[in-house]
Write an enzyme that holds these catalytic residues in place. Structure first.
Site, PDB file in Angstrom:
ATOM      1  N   GLU A 154      33.852 103.459  76.664  1.00  0.00           N
ATOM      2  CA  GLU A 154      32.649 102.654  76.440  1.00  0.00           C
ATOM      3  C   GLU A 154      32.480 101.610  77.555  1.00  0.00           C
ATOM      4  O   GLU A 154      32.210 100.435  77.293  1.00  0.00           O
ATOM      5  CB  GLU A 154      32.693 102.001  75.053  1.00  0.00           C
ATOM      6  CG  GLU A 154      32.578 103.010  73.925  1.00  0.00           C
ATOM      7  CD  GLU A 154      32.413 102.378  72.555  1.00  0.00           C
ATOM      8  OE1 GLU A 154      31.541 102.831  71.795  1.00  0.00           O
ATOM      9  OE2 GLU A 154      33.163 101.434  72.242  1.00  0.00           O
ATOM     10  N   GLU A 230      32.557 109.541  69.082  1.00  0.00           N
ATOM     11  CA  GLU A 230      33.009 108.659  68.005  1.00  0.00           C
ATOM     12  C   GLU A 230      31.936 108.642  66.931  1.00  0.00           C
ATOM     13  O   GLU A 230      30.963 107.885  67.018  1.00  0.00           O
ATOM     14  CB  GLU A 230      33.271 107.239  68.515  1.00  0.00           C
ATOM     15  CG  GLU A 230      34.497 107.101  69.393  1.00  0.00           C
ATOM     16  CD  GLU A 230      34.860 105.641  69.655  1.00  0.00           C
ATOM     17  OE1 GLU A 230      34.354 104.758  68.923  1.00  0.00           O
ATOM     18  OE2 GLU A 230      35.633 105.389  70.591  1.00  0.00           O
TER      19      GLU A 230
END
Length: 577
Positions: A154, A230
């Protein structure tokens, strides 16, 4: 391989149905059970992060054995006939202390974390090479089971150093990683732009509005397979908050949207596990919030490995898109319930070393080179009018201030408390607890302890001594006791013994105690705190023995009920309405 619009395995379209299990949050003897239950839910892949700080807590001392045996974990996945996704970071977040980065790294003021700054990059490259020595021979094209490797984590939410990402790709390929590389970011245009790098496939992270998130991902990446790396199927808890859950029907509906679109998915988490010992991270979005010991996550498989309603809801959805063979696992039976009297083993704080070095101001944990939970600071008080106000710039994260061993005043970072009124005496003692290091953004690696110079009545207070306290070492030195069993002020060590006919999962109810650490047969179960929401600590069966088991409690404040109660199931606290 990366095809269009699918992943390809042996030249054929392949949908990845994956679930996250962090080997470092699960007892190694329970890995196989958790992995098998993932397959029984219909998954074909297991994903794991790699936590740098568990493998190299001390610079230059690489550890890949026991709990840290990544190779054995990947082999256990392969033994179940499943594939693997490896996400080595170097930064992982994961609600894990310091985002997985070692304290020795983040304590260096010259390090510009997660960047192409040469000092940081050199250490990150060295770490990744050690990881890839384990991963490279286990890739799918070498007869192994690793099908994807992730670059960073991320990153678009943190930075935009394209040279850094390119260097990570370079060392990964140079180390012999030939499977497809991926990045993950929340599907927002700026994050996808900043977190991406040429030649690396983009994936998303989200838990709702799946159709919208996938559309954004597709706009930014017009071809190739869609994947939610995710899929947030639950959430985590912090001390003083509520226990977070999500509705199984709502989560299953989002999964249906994902799979009906042809996307691949990785459940975050399939099985959360536990932040054993001192491994919990912390949030700080304007208010510091240390995370609890349980990482149950309201996942399909709960903290003790039992399938939940969410497990079966997901299994039903997956069965419409892939073969789900064999029976589903049964819910585990209730754990044994019994009580154990605890005996007072006395104060477990170390003696003050009168010859210890003195400091102008209290040194931080990092300046002491200490990565444990507690440091005790002592200073002699000057003669002056009393009472007086004692202050620092900041307390990180919880402190107990006392004079001459008298009643303690608690100061909490979460409440922005960094001063107290103290009464006259000869010696001031401040016990400080690191409650967990923030695991994201600019607060990664921030120093712990008493921050800044101390003042008393507005004047500098100098001549401090600092005593690091290793709670694991202190617990190991506590002998069984037969002292009184009564409500006891702390700090106090309590011991007890109980007998089991065979190894068994247990749930230790901590509701009669204030704050501290619990150990079974020398294994550190983790932190407990009356602030809640978590009320029980999970005891993995492999940490127990058939016969006599030893329990040690290191209580920091006091006990109301000096009894250890083992209850049938986890009590993770009240939920938000």
């Amino acid at each position: 391989m990366i095809g269009d619009p699918d992943f390809l395995l042996d030249g054929e379209p392949f949908r990845i149905l994956s679930g996250a299990i962090h080997y470092f949050r699960v007892h190694p003897e329970q890995w196989a059970d958790r992995i098998r239950k993932a397959r029984q839910m219909g998954l074909n892949t297991i994903e794991t992060y790699i936590a740098w700080n568990v493998h190299e807590p001390v610079k230059g001392e690489w550890d890949a054995a026991g709990w840290n045996d990544l190779g054995a974990f990947l082999d256990a996945v392969a033994a179940e006939g499943m594939y693997a996704i490896v996400r080595p970071g170097p930064y992982i977040c994961a609600e894990w202390t310091n985002g997985g980065l070692p304290v020795w790294l983040t304590a260096d003021p010259q390090m510009r974390l997660r960047s192409s700054e040469p000092g940081y990059l050199a250490e990150a490259v060295r770490f990744l090479r050690s990881v890839y020595e384990i991963v490279t021979p286990r890739q799918i094209d070498r007869g192994g089971n690793v099908i994807l490797v992730q670059i960073e984590n991320e990153y678009g939410a943190y930075g935009d150093d394209k040279a850094y990402l390119a260097e990570l790709v370079g060392v990964t390929r140079d180390a012999g990683i030939t499977v497809p590389l991926v990045t993950v970011d929340q599907p927002q245009p700026d994050m996808l732009r900043d977190g991406s790098t040429p030649g690396v496939h983009l994936t998303g992270s989200f838990g709702s509005r799946a159709a919208e998130r996938l559309a954004t991902l597709r706009q930014f990446q017009p071809s190739g397979p869609l994947m939610c790396m995710e899929f947030w199927d639950g959430w985590f808890d912090w001390w003083g908050g509520a226990h977070h859950t999500t509705d199984p029907k709502d989560a299953a509906a989002e999964l249906e949207t994902l799979l009906s679109s042809g996307a691949s998915v990785n459940f975050y988490m399939f099985h959360g596990g536990t932040n054993f010992g001192l491994t919990n991270g912390a949030n700080d979005k304007g208010r510091y919030a240390p995370l609890v010991t349980s990482y149950d996550y309201d996942a399909p498989l709960d903290e003790a490995g039992s399938p939940t309603a969410k497990y079966f809801a997901f299994r039903d959805v997956i069965a419409r898109y892939a073969e789900v063979s064999g029976p589903a696992p049964s819910a585990q039976a209730d754990a044994p319930a019994f009580s154990v009297d605890l005996h007072d083993a006395g104060d477990w704080m170390p003696e003050l070393d009168a010859t210890a070095q003195r400091y102008e101001k209290p040194p931080t944990f990092d300046e002491l080179g200490f990565t444990g939970a507690l440091v005790r600071y002592d200073v002699e008080l000057p003669a002056m009018p009393w009472p007086q106000v004692l202050a620092w710039d900041e307390v990180r994260d919880l402190a107990w201030v006392s004079v001459d061993g008298g009643p303690a005043i608690r100061l909490s970072r979460s409440r922005n408390q960094h001063s107290a009124v103290v009464q006259p005496g000869e010696r001031l003692t401040v016990l400080v607890e690191d409650q967990g290091r923030v695991n994201y953004d600019s607060r990664i690696g921030e120093p712990k302890g008493l921050i800044g110079a101390a003042s008393l009545g507005g004047a500098p207070l100098t001549g401090w001594r600092a005593t690091p306290i290793d709670v694991e070492a202190r617990a190991a030195g506590i002998a069984p006791a037969d002292g009184a069993t009564a409500p006891t002020p702390g700090p106090v060590a309590l011991t007890g013994e109980f007998t089991l006919d065979e190894q068994a999962d247990l749930f230790l109810d901590t509701s009669g105690w204030a704050k501290g650490y619990a150990f079974i047969n020398g294994f550190h179960l983790g932190r407990y705190w009356a602030d809640g929401p978590q009320q029980t600590l999970y005891v993995p069966a492999p940490t127990t023995v058939a016969g006599t088991n030893h329990l040690v409690i290191l209580e920091l404040e006091h006990t109301v009920d000096p009894t250890a109660r083992f209850v049938p199931r986890a009590l993770l606290g009240h939920q938000e309405e």
